[in-house]
Design an enzyme around this catalytic site. Sequence first.
Site, short mmCIF file in Angstrom:
data_model
loop_
_atom_site.label_atom_id
_atom_site.label_comp_id
_atom_site.label_asym_id
_atom_site.label_seq_id
_atom_site.Cartn_x
_atom_site.Cartn_y
_atom_site.Cartn_z
N ILE A 90 104.52 62.72 15.33
CA ILE A 90 105.26 62.31 14.15
C ILE A 90 104.68 60.99 13.65
O ILE A 90 104.63 60.01 14.39
CB ILE A 90 106.76 62.13 14.48
N GLY B 291 106.39 64.72 25.23
CA GLY B 291 107.02 63.44 25.52
C GLY B 291 106.91 62.56 24.29
O GLY B 291 106.09 62.81 23.41
N GLY B 292 107.74 61.55 24.21
CA GLY B 292 107.71 60.67 23.04
C GLY B 292 107.81 61.49 21.77
O GLY B 292 108.71 62.32 21.62
N ASP B 293 106.87 61.28 20.86
CA ASP B 293 106.86 62.04 19.60
C ASP B 293 105.70 63.01 19.55
O ASP B 293 105.23 63.38 18.48
CB ASP B 293 106.84 61.07 18.40
N GLU B 294 105.23 63.47 20.71
CA GLU B 294 104.11 64.42 20.79
C GLU B 294 104.63 65.83 21.04
O GLU B 294 105.42 66.07 21.97
CB GLU B 294 103.16 64.04 21.92
#
Length: 170
Positions: free
Chosen positions: A44, A84-87
């Site tokens: 994102i 994970g995170g925005d991946e």
Amino acid sequence: MLQLAQVDALTGLSNRAGFQQKLSDAMHASRRQQHLMAVMYMDIDRFKPVNDTHGHGTGDALLRAFAQRLTQTMRATDIIARLGGDEFTIIMEQITRPDDAVVLAEKIVAAMQQPFDLDGISVRISASIGLAFYRDEDIPPAVLLQRADVLLYQAKQDGRNTYRAGAAVV
């Protein structure tokens, strides 16, 4: 228990462990059946400013909404995961032509340009995507994912809000 260990609690999508297993399985099937497949690696654009400005609760809501919009944009047979995170990643099996995957990448980029309404907060983001193809090379899943990651980096370097596709394998 195994299923729980392979699901991202926030989005309900496959997590990194689930994705890695499914990618390995998909590559074996592709090689065995001589079908073209593709992997998208995306993140994102401008996620951190949303998180920093509106807080982690809004960031989590954005991740859930992004995952939902992604699921609505893709084919029912595609495997979508949050690493994970925005991946995020997508495995597209049994693609007839490379253009079929390219069209889906274009649809994702367009879909993510629309504002997200998160409990009264309107958020505008975009997505950058790396798209790598696979048929029957003798490579491990990590190499295929790295190819998609390099293409993702190129999309980000080229201004974000776009995709970059690798060479199609025949």
